[in-house]
Design a protein around this motif. Sequence first.
Motif, PDB file in Angstrom:
ATOM      1  N   SER A   1      32.055  38.001  45.318  1.00 40.84           N
ATOM      2  CA  SER A   1      32.023  39.147  44.771  1.00 40.84           C
ATOM      3  C   SER A   1      30.598  39.666  43.956  1.00 40.84           C
ATOM      4  CB  SER A   1      33.325  39.154  43.576  1.00 40.84           C
ATOM      5  OG  SER A   1      32.942  38.056  42.698  1.00 40.84           O
TER       6      SER A   1
ATOM      7  N   GLY B   1      37.382  40.778  47.494  1.00 33.21           N
ATOM      8  CA  GLY B   1      36.849  39.487  47.051  1.00 33.21           C
ATOM      9  C   GLY B   1      36.822  38.167  48.362  1.00 33.21           C
TER      10      GLY B   1
ATOM     11  N   ALA C   1      37.660  43.248  44.546  1.00 34.76           N
ATOM     12  CA  ALA C   1      36.607  42.582  43.701  1.00 34.76           C
ATOM     13  C   ALA C   1      36.455  43.148  42.452  1.00 34.76           C
ATOM     14  CB  ALA C   1      35.182  42.697  44.411  1.00 34.76           C
TER      15      ALA C   1
END
Length: 106
Positions: free
Chosen positions: A60, A91, A97
């Motif tokens: 991320s 992510g 993310a």
Amino acid sequence: MKWKPDLSETELDRAEKRYAQAKARLQALRNREATRQRKLDTRRKVILGGALLDLAERDSGAAAMVERLIRNLSRDQDRKAFAEWDGAGSGGDGSPAPPSDPDGSG
């Protein structure tokens, strides 16, 4: 008396021709080297770009960096190339993310 061509003029012509040929060969070599360097530079950029995008799909922090880089591209057509890129959207494990820090401070 029979007229004879001036030998120095003939030598000068030959020397100028050799000089022009050598100059053309030198320029061709310079052009080939410049082309080789541009290709190498492009290859490096493609490799690093691919590695960064791959990392951004799994990390991320890298995804946030890529998002920041994309936002800062100056040309619309360059940003459009990333319109469908979804690496920043996950992510790597299917979870979203975290939102990136807009000012890049951490």
